[in-house]
Design a protein around this motif. Structure first.
Motif, PDB file in Angstrom:
ATOM      1  N   GLY A 289       0.862  -1.179  -0.426  1.00  0.00           N
ATOM      2  CA  GLY A 289      -0.415  -0.315   0.389  1.00  0.00           C
ATOM      3  C   GLY A 289       1.182   1.331   0.469  1.00  0.00           C
ATOM      4  O   GLY A 289      -0.162   2.123   0.042  1.00  0.00           O
ATOM      5  N   MET A 290       2.357   1.209   0.076  1.00  0.00           N
ATOM      6  CA  MET A 290       2.944   2.449  -0.268  1.00  0.00           C
ATOM      7  C   MET A 290       3.787   1.980  -0.417  1.00  0.00           C
ATOM      8  O   MET A 290       4.840   1.407  -0.790  1.00  0.00           O
ATOM      9  N   THR A 291       4.522   2.727  -1.658  1.00  0.00           N
ATOM     10  CA  THR A 291       5.790   2.910  -2.484  1.00  0.00           C
ATOM     11  C   THR A 291       6.787   3.967  -2.854  1.00  0.00           C
ATOM     12  O   THR A 291       5.775   5.003  -2.839  1.00  0.00           O
ATOM     13  N   ALA A 292       7.977   4.663  -2.753  1.00  0.00           N
ATOM     14  CA  ALA A 292       8.525   5.564  -2.222  1.00  0.00           C
ATOM     15  C   ALA A 292       9.338   5.456  -3.838  1.00  0.00           C
ATOM     16  O   ALA A 292      10.306   4.232  -4.037  1.00  0.00           O
ATOM     17  N   TYR A 293       9.864   6.835  -4.763  1.00  0.00           N
ATOM     18  CA  TYR A 293      10.657   6.563  -5.068  1.00  0.00           C
ATOM     19  C   TYR A 293      11.861   7.478  -5.228  1.00  0.00           C
ATOM     20  O   TYR A 293      11.971   8.457  -4.544  1.00  0.00           O
ATOM     21  N   LEU A 294      12.599   6.383  -4.707  1.00  0.00           N
ATOM     22  CA  LEU A 294      13.812   6.772  -4.522  1.00  0.00           C
ATOM     23  C   LEU A 294      15.588   6.583  -5.294  1.00  0.00           C
ATOM     24  O   LEU A 294      14.737   6.133  -6.773  1.00  0.00           O
ATOM     25  N   TRP A 295      16.066   6.277  -5.047  1.00  0.00           N
ATOM     26  CA  TRP A 295      17.090   5.907  -5.501  1.00  0.00           C
ATOM     27  C   TRP A 295      18.098   4.637  -5.509  1.00  0.00           C
ATOM     28  O   TRP A 295      18.133   4.910  -3.940  1.00  0.00           O
ATOM     29  N   GLY A 296      19.095   3.953  -6.027  1.00  0.00           N
ATOM     30  CA  GLY A 296      19.391   2.725  -5.094  1.00  0.00           C
ATOM     31  C   GLY A 296      20.347   2.236  -6.511  1.00  0.00           C
ATOM     32  O   GLY A 296      20.755   2.690  -7.603  1.00  0.00           O
ATOM     33  N   TYR A 297      20.168   0.724  -6.492  1.00  0.00           N
ATOM     34  CA  TYR A 297      21.027  -0.246  -7.318  1.00  0.00           C
ATOM     35  C   TYR A 297      20.561  -0.854  -7.507  1.00  0.00           C
ATOM     36  O   TYR A 297      19.991  -2.160  -6.990  1.00  0.00           O
ATOM     37  N   ASN A 298      20.757  -1.403  -8.725  1.00  0.00           N
ATOM     38  CA  ASN A 298      20.284  -3.136  -9.812  1.00  0.00           C
ATOM     39  C   ASN A 298      18.916  -3.166  -9.220  1.00  0.00           C
ATOM     40  O   ASN A 298      18.734  -3.862  -9.129  1.00  0.00           O
ATOM     41  N   GLY A 299      17.921  -1.815  -9.315  1.00  0.00           N
ATOM     42  CA  GLY A 299      16.649  -2.159  -8.607  1.00  0.00           C
ATOM     43  C   GLY A 299      16.019  -1.825  -7.379  1.00  0.00           C
ATOM     44  O   GLY A 299      14.501  -1.314  -7.837  1.00  0.00           O
ATOM     45  N   GLN A 300      16.975  -1.627  -6.650  1.00  0.00           N
ATOM     46  CA  GLN A 300      16.118  -1.592  -5.175  1.00  0.00           C
ATOM     47  C   GLN A 300      17.120  -0.886  -4.356  1.00  0.00           C
ATOM     48  O   GLN A 300      18.199  -0.479  -4.953  1.00  0.00           O
ATOM     49  N   SER A 301      15.663  -0.703  -3.236  1.00  0.00           N
ATOM     50  CA  SER A 301      16.943   0.574  -2.683  1.00  0.00           C
ATOM     51  C   SER A 301      17.168  -0.347  -0.903  1.00  0.00           C
ATOM     52  O   SER A 301      15.147  -0.336  -1.163  1.00  0.00           O
ATOM     53  N   PRO A 302      17.975  -0.947  -0.049  1.00  0.00           N
ATOM     54  CA  PRO A 302      18.991  -0.415  -0.994  1.00  0.00           C
ATOM     55  C   PRO A 302      19.504  -1.539  -1.913  1.00  0.00           C
ATOM     56  O   PRO A 302      18.734  -2.499  -2.418  1.00  0.00           O
ATOM     57  N   GLY A 303      21.164  -1.240  -2.644  1.00  0.00           N
ATOM     58  CA  GLY A 303      21.380  -2.581  -3.335  1.00  0.00           C
ATOM     59  C   GLY A 303      21.526  -3.480  -2.959  1.00  0.00           C
ATOM     60  O   GLY A 303      20.959  -3.619  -1.092  1.00  0.00           O
ATOM     61  N   PRO A 304      21.329  -4.641  -3.849  1.00  0.00           N
ATOM     62  CA  PRO A 304      21.758  -6.151  -3.488  1.00  0.00           C
ATOM     63  C   PRO A 304      23.620  -6.344  -2.822  1.00  0.00           C
ATOM     64  O   PRO A 304      23.884  -5.607  -2.586  1.00  0.00           O
ATOM     65  N   THR A 305      22.939  -6.979  -1.660  1.00  0.00           N
ATOM     66  CA  THR A 305      24.328  -6.890  -0.395  1.00  0.00           C
ATOM     67  C   THR A 305      25.491  -7.938  -1.186  1.00  0.00           C
ATOM     68  O   THR A 305      25.041  -9.083  -2.586  1.00  0.00           O
TER      69      THR A 305
END
Length: 462
Positions: free
Chosen positions: A87-103
């Motif tokens: 029910g909630m999405t944020a427009y963020l900056w991240g890496y490889n499609g997500q925030s946080p980025g991959p480990t």
């Protein structure tokens, strides 16, 4: 290039990079992306030294390829959409499609080569927080390297000289880019697999955002008045649980990239801090805790033996940090009589609900209109009712019979008979009465089933 099996890493949600990565830059390793904010199975090493991989809460580990003995990874810095909760999405900056980025996972002694492609609207860089490496690979734009322009790819290459728990994040327009969610975990496993072994190894980052109700973008200029406190950019009740098999040796790695410290408290256990981003803590320097303060810009790892089954809360002990969309300008109405004013307000706003006169718990139990893309301030339900929580809160679920490698949510804990707190009605149940001849207050002693953990909580051997 990766095989399909290597790219997927056991997850149908992990797919190949955008077309430009495969066609216009064929010499680069693939840059897989993640489209879901769900915990992925641990990524077993496909080459190089063996290790027990970590599990990233609501996240994943980045696959690598081997090129002439070097582990190659590919990070793509880009705008992303992160589902913070259903029910909630944020427009963020991240890496490889997500925030946080991959480990990123590797082993002490590895040589790594990390390609960083910039798809942001401005330049960036990557700082490898806590790593020992050549100065020119440290990732401070303008000081140790030119910034990575938008549309360009830079290469970082260095030897991994120590094991431990680290992070990565930008050191270019850092205030904006970190406030937008650019961060990730970097875990280095010991070269000697017999050093500090555990059965289950979890990692997550703490981050905070100021996102106005009904909106999608964080307010990047905020310094202190944040309203979204997250575990790996997720908020309760949608933070994944830590699923643990009874008697497992468990490590929990926590990093803090917010603007305040976070006292992380875990119920039901004591534990010892065994690692920081500075290195492993010597056994003689450890002490038992139930709460560990995670400083700004720091990482802590703690360990325990999972000997007590149950659903045990894990959360930040700053009470506002277990709330969602927290409004700090709300006056205190406890003890106020709002009957007459509520009657007048309902004339023009029929849906108005007077709240707060008896505390705030009713906000978690009553349904009231809220803007789209907004999560209630307090939410989450358990088998006994409303949890009245949010933000930095999750559950450690310790169970008998969980198979190795199984991290599926086992559901609610089935409490043994007579082990749930109950209402006093004037007398004790027969089974709960103290045995004849026992000392007064004997109920305060430890029961035989709950043995006191020895200091240090040695490895379970499983």
């Amino acid at each position: 290039m990766f095989s399909r099996r290597q790219i997927l890493g056991g997850s149908a949600a992990l797919i190949g990079a955008a077309t430009w990565t495969r066609t216009s830059a064929m010499s680069l390793p693939e840059a897989p992306i993640m489209q879901e904010a769900t915990t992925q199975p641990p990524l077993l090493p496909s080459a190089g030294p063996d290790y027990n991989p970590v599990v990233t809460l609501n996240g994943w580990s980045l696959p690598f390829r081997m090129t002439n003995g070097v582990k190659e990874f590919h990070l793509v810095a880009e705008p992303v959409e992160r589902q913070m909760a259903d029910g909630m999405t944020a427009y963020l900056w991240g890496y490889n499609g997500q925030s946080p980025g991959p480990t990123i996972e590797c082993v002490e002694g590895d040589r790594v080569r990390i390609f960083v492609s910039n798809k942001l609207p401005e330049h960036t860089s990557v700082h490898w927080h806590g790593m020992i490496l050549p100065c020119g690979m440290d990732g401070v734009a303008g000081l140790t390297q030119p910034a990575i322009p938008s549309g360009k790819t830079f290469v970082y290459e260095f030897d991994i000289v120590k094991s431990g728990t680290f992070m990565y994040h930008p050191h270019a327009d850092e205030m904006v880019q970190m406030a937008m969610g650019m961060m990730g975990s970097f875990v280095v496993h010991p070269k000697d697999p017999s050093f500090m072994p555990v059965d289950r190894d979890f990692v997550f980052l703490l981050s905070s955002y100021d996102i106005e109700p009904g909106s999608y973008l964080p307010r990047i200029m905020e310094m202190t008045d944040f309203n979204m406190w997250t575990i790996n950019s997720r908020i309760f009740p949608d933070v994944a649980p830590l699923v643990v098999r009874k008697d497992d040796r468990v490590r929990v790695r926590v990093g803090n990239l917010t603007m305040t410290n976070h006292p992380i408290h875990m119920h039901g256990y004591d534990f010892e801090v065994t690692c920081t981003d500075g290195g492993w803590v010597r056994p003689e320097a450890r002490w038992p805790e139930v709460t560990i303060d995670i400083p700004v810009g720091g990482m802590r790892a703690y360990e325990f033996d999972a000997v007590y089954p149950g659903d045990w809360a894990l959360h930040c002990h700053k009470s506002h940090h277990t709330m969602n969309a927290m409004g700090h300008d709300i006056p205190t109405f406890i003890g106020a009589d709002k009957t007459s004013v509520a009657r007048k307000i309902k004339v023009v706003q029929p849906d108005y609900m007077p709240m707060g006169t008896d505390g705030m718990a009713d906000m978690a139990e009553m349904s009231m209109p809220i803007p789209a893309n907004t999560i209630p301030m307090m939410t989450g339900w358990g088998q006994f009712g409303s949890l009245e929580m949010g933000g930095m809160f999750t559950v450690v679920k310790v169970r008998e019979g969980i198979e190795p490698g199984d991290y599926e949510d086992p559901g609610d804990y089935e409490h043994p008979a007579g082990t749930v707190a109950y209402e006093w009605t004037g007398s004790l149940p027969t089974a709960a009465a103290a045995p004849e001849g026992s000392d007064e207050g004997s109920s305060m002693r430890s029961t035989p089933e709950r043995q006191v953990m020895p200091s240090g909580g040695g490895h379970s051997g499983h």
